[in-house]
Scaffold this active site. Sequence first.
Site, PDB file in Angstrom:
ATOM      1  N   ARG A 128     -56.341  32.676  20.864  1.00 24.49           N
ATOM      2  CA  ARG A 128     -57.342  31.859  21.545  1.00 24.49           C
ATOM      3  C   ARG A 128     -57.999  32.570  22.725  1.00 24.49           C
ATOM      4  O   ARG A 128     -59.109  32.247  23.110  1.00 24.49           O
ATOM      5  CB  ARG A 128     -56.631  30.589  22.021  1.00 24.49           C
ATOM      6  CG  ARG A 128     -57.502  29.453  22.368  1.00 24.49           C
ATOM      7  CD  ARG A 128     -56.745  28.168  22.370  1.00 24.49           C
ATOM      8  NE  ARG A 128     -55.872  28.069  23.540  1.00 24.49           N
ATOM      9  CZ  ARG A 128     -55.273  26.951  23.915  1.00 24.49           C
ATOM     10  NH1 ARG A 128     -55.437  25.852  23.205  1.00 24.49           N
ATOM     11  NH2 ARG A 128     -54.489  26.910  24.966  1.00 24.49           N
ATOM     12  N   ARG A 141     -45.280  27.681  28.700  1.00 22.53           N
ATOM     13  CA  ARG A 141     -45.937  26.396  28.406  1.00 22.53           C
ATOM     14  C   ARG A 141     -45.186  25.642  27.313  1.00 22.53           C
ATOM     15  O   ARG A 141     -45.057  24.424  27.364  1.00 22.53           O
ATOM     16  CB  ARG A 141     -47.396  26.604  28.005  1.00 22.53           C
ATOM     17  CG  ARG A 141     -48.256  27.076  29.157  1.00 22.53           C
ATOM     18  CD  ARG A 141     -49.588  26.349  29.246  1.00 22.53           C
ATOM     19  NE  ARG A 141     -50.373  26.422  28.041  1.00 22.53           N
ATOM     20  CZ  ARG A 141     -51.135  27.452  27.711  1.00 22.53           C
ATOM     21  NH1 ARG A 141     -51.229  28.498  28.508  1.00 22.53           N
ATOM     22  NH2 ARG A 141     -51.819  27.433  26.597  1.00 22.53           N
TER      23      ARG A 141
END
Length: 185
Positions: A128, A141
């Site tokens: 991404r 995360r």
Amino acid sequence: MKRLIFLGPPGAGKGTQALILSDLYQIPHISTGDILRAAVKAETTLGIKARNYMDAGELVPDDLILDLIKERLSQTDTQKGWILDGFPRNVSQAAFLEKLLQELQLAADYVLNLEVPDEILVERLLARNRKDDNEITIRRRLEVYHQDTVPVISFYSDRGRLKAVNGNNSLEGVTTALKAIIDQT
Ligand code: AMP
């Protein structure tokens, strides 16, 4: 009119699907991540306080988020409904939201959980190229997701409110599955 809460790990495609559905149902897409990134870019007080947490893959403290969501859900465009993406991220945020919605005399129509296995998430997140998408931050995360956000799934399933959707599918396949649930009412 639809009021939707999107749950799911980072990289599950929540943002993408939320944008598609926001367009389809003509309801605002409220992403706390987008609001925070805009604040960081504009170097507002919120942005300056939030930046380090975001870069490290940690959750921004609740006291920065709760007022923000209260204010956003009180704006007039939300009378048409909304899609919450990235909030609630922990049980205290979920409890706050329940109370806020009660005060506003509203309820969410659906809590949709996009399910994707961890190994696929890491691949997708690495592809991404966002500022907070380096491998160390991604792993953190995911840890934070398991520790703080997975209990939110139980919060809603215990209340009989959760709908699970397989997010490990084509973009169109996931949209179709989400629409099938949302159009039930
Ligand atoms: P997202 O775009 O939803 O992946 O969010 C990007 C980053 O913003 C997260 O890693 C957190 O640092 C922060 N963030 C977004 N939403 C929240 C929230 N509801 N509570 C705390 N931190 C958040």
